[in-house]
Design an enzyme around this catalytic site. Structure first.
Site, short mmCIF file in Angstrom:
data_model
loop_
_atom_site.label_atom_id
_atom_site.label_comp_id
_atom_site.label_asym_id
_atom_site.label_seq_id
_atom_site.Cartn_x
_atom_site.Cartn_y
_atom_site.Cartn_z
CG HIS A 133 -64.23 -15.94 -83.54
ND1 HIS A 133 -63.51 -16.69 -84.43
CD2 HIS A 133 -65.23 -15.41 -84.25
CE1 HIS A 133 -64.05 -16.60 -85.62
NE2 HIS A 133 -65.10 -15.83 -85.54
CG ASN A 134 -62.53 -11.45 -82.37
OD1 ASN A 134 -62.19 -12.50 -82.92
ND2 ASN A 134 -61.65 -10.57 -81.91
#
Length: 341
Positions: free
Chosen positions: A241-242
Site C-alpha cells: 500500500h501507498n
C-alpha cells in the site's frame, strides 16, 4: 489464420524469391521448421539450416544469397530480425482482435464502454464501471464498482480489479494479477491480537503499464498506490500500500516492495529484491537480483547484496569472501612462524 508469401512481403516491404502464393499458418525456429511454417534467418551461426529447413517461407536479410539449392521461399528484407519481430507483433494483434460480449457475463448498473469491447464469458462488471474503446477483457475477470479502464487495454483471463481502481490506456494485465486488494495494515492490541486498519484508498495504473501474471498491487490506506507511465512489472511481484513507482521502471519476478516506499524513474530492479518500507529510491538506479534494500538510495546508484551496498564494492568484497579459507590458512601459518621465532 493463413498468410501467403506475397501478403507477408507486403506487410514487411520485402521481396519474394520463390513462390509468392506459398502459404503459412504457424511460426517456427529455422532448425525446427515444418511445412506450413514461417521462420527467419538473422544469425550467421544458423545459416546451414537454410538448406535443410522444411519451413515453407523464410525471412532473410536482403544481401543473403544461397550457396546451394534451397526448398524454402525467401522474403528478403533490410533487417530479418526486426522484420520478424514486426511480424510477431502484427500476428499478435490479429490473434487478439476480438469483440463482442459473451454470455454468461454480468454487467451491473451504469456501466459505460467504448466501441469494439471484448468481454469474455463469466466476467463481472460492477456498478459505475467506465471502459474505453478497443478494450479486451478475457473470461473469468472481476471488475469492481467505480473502476475506470482506458482505451486499448488488454486484461487477460482471471484478473481481479477491486473497486475504485484506475487503469490507464494501452495497459496489459496478465492472468491472475490482482489490482487493489487491501494493504497489509493491522494495529496490535493490548491482548496480543491485531485489529485491521481499513484500507480506503485505491490503485492507479497510468498508461502503457504491463503487469505480469499473479502480481499483486495493494490499494492505499489513504490516497493512492501509483504505478507511473511505462512501468513493466514481471510475474509474482508484491507491491504494498501507498507505494509509488516512477515512469519506465522495470522490476523482475518475485520482488517485494513494502508500504510507502517510493521508487524513481528509469530504474532496473532484478528478481527477488526485497524493499523495506518508507524508503526513497532515486532515478536511474540499478539493483542486482536478490538484494535486500533497507535504506534510501541516491540517483544513479548500482547496488547489490543483502544488506545491499555499492555494486563495485560488493564485487571486490566477494572476491575476498571466496578466498577467505585461504586467507585464514595464511594467517594461521603466519602466526605459527611468529610463535616459532
Amino acid at each position: 489464420m493463413k498468410f501467403t508469401a506475397a501478403q507477408i512481403a507486403g506487410i514487411l516491404d520485402g521481396e519474394v524469391v520463390g513462390n509468392p502464393d506459398a502459404e503459412v499458418f504457424k511460426l517456427s525456429k529455422i532448425e525446427e521448421g515444418t511445412a506450413g511454417s514461417l521462420t527467419f534467418l538473422a544469425n550467421p551461426k544458423y545459416v546451414n539450416y537454410i538448406y535443410t529447413t522444411e519451413a515453407t517461407i523464410t525471412i532473410v536479410n536482403a544481401n543473403f544469397e544461397p550457396e546451394s539449392e534451397i526448398k524454402t521461399t525467401l522474403i528478403k528484407v533490410e533487417d530479418a530480425y526486426k522484420s520478424f519481430s514486426k511480424l510477431l507483433e502484427y500476428y499478435n494483434q490479429v490473434k487478439l482482435m476480438k469483440s463482442g460480449i459473451e454470455q454468461p457475463s454480468v454487467i451491473s448498473d451504469n456501466v459505460t464502454y467504448g466501441e469494439n469491447l471484448y468481454l469474455g464469458s463469466f466476467c463481472y462488471l460492477g456498478k459505475n464501471v467506465t471502459i474505453g474503446a478497443n478494450v479486451k477483457i478475457y473470461p473469468n475477470t472481476f471488475v469492481g464498482d467505480n473502476v475506470t479502464i482506458g482505451d486499448n487495454t488488454i486484461i487477460f483471463a482471471g484478473v481481479k480489479i477491486y473497486s475504485e481502481s484506475v487503469i490507464g490506456a494501452h495497459c496489459t494485465l496478465h492472468s491472475g494479477a490482482i489490482i487493489g486488494s487491501d494493504g497489509f495494515g493491522f494495529a496490535p492490541q493490548e491482548d496480543g491480537s491485531y485489529s485491521k486498519v481499513p484500507q480506503i484508498g485505491n490503485v492507479i495504473l497510468e498508461d502503457y503499464v504491463d503487469i505480469g501474471a499473479c502480481t499483486t498491487i495493494d490499494r492505499a490506506t489513504l490516497g493512492s498506490t501509483i504505478i507511473r507511465k511505462g512501468v513493466k512489472l514481471d510475474n509474482h511481484i508484491q507491491i504494498a500500500h501507498n507505494v509509488e513507482i516512477g515512469e519506465n521502471t522495470v522490476i523482475a519476478a518475485q520482488t517485494g516492495v513494502a508500504g510507502s516506499t517510493k521508487i524513481g524513474s528509469n530504474c532496473m530492479i532484478g528478481g527477488q529484491v526485497g524493499f523495506a518500507g518508507h524508503l526513497t529510491i532515486g532515478n536511474n538506479v540499478r539493483i542486482q537480483a536478490q538484494s535486500g534494500i533497507g535504506k534510501n538510495i541516491a540517483d544513479g546508484e548500482t547496488i547489490q547484496g543483502s544488506p545491499a551496498f555499492n555494486y563495485g564494492d560488493f564485487s571486490k568484497s566477494y572476491v575476498h569472501f571466496r578466498n577467505l579459507p585461504k586467507i585464514v590458512a595464511d594467517v594461521e601459518d603466519l602466526k605459527k612462524k611468529l610463535n616459532t621465532n
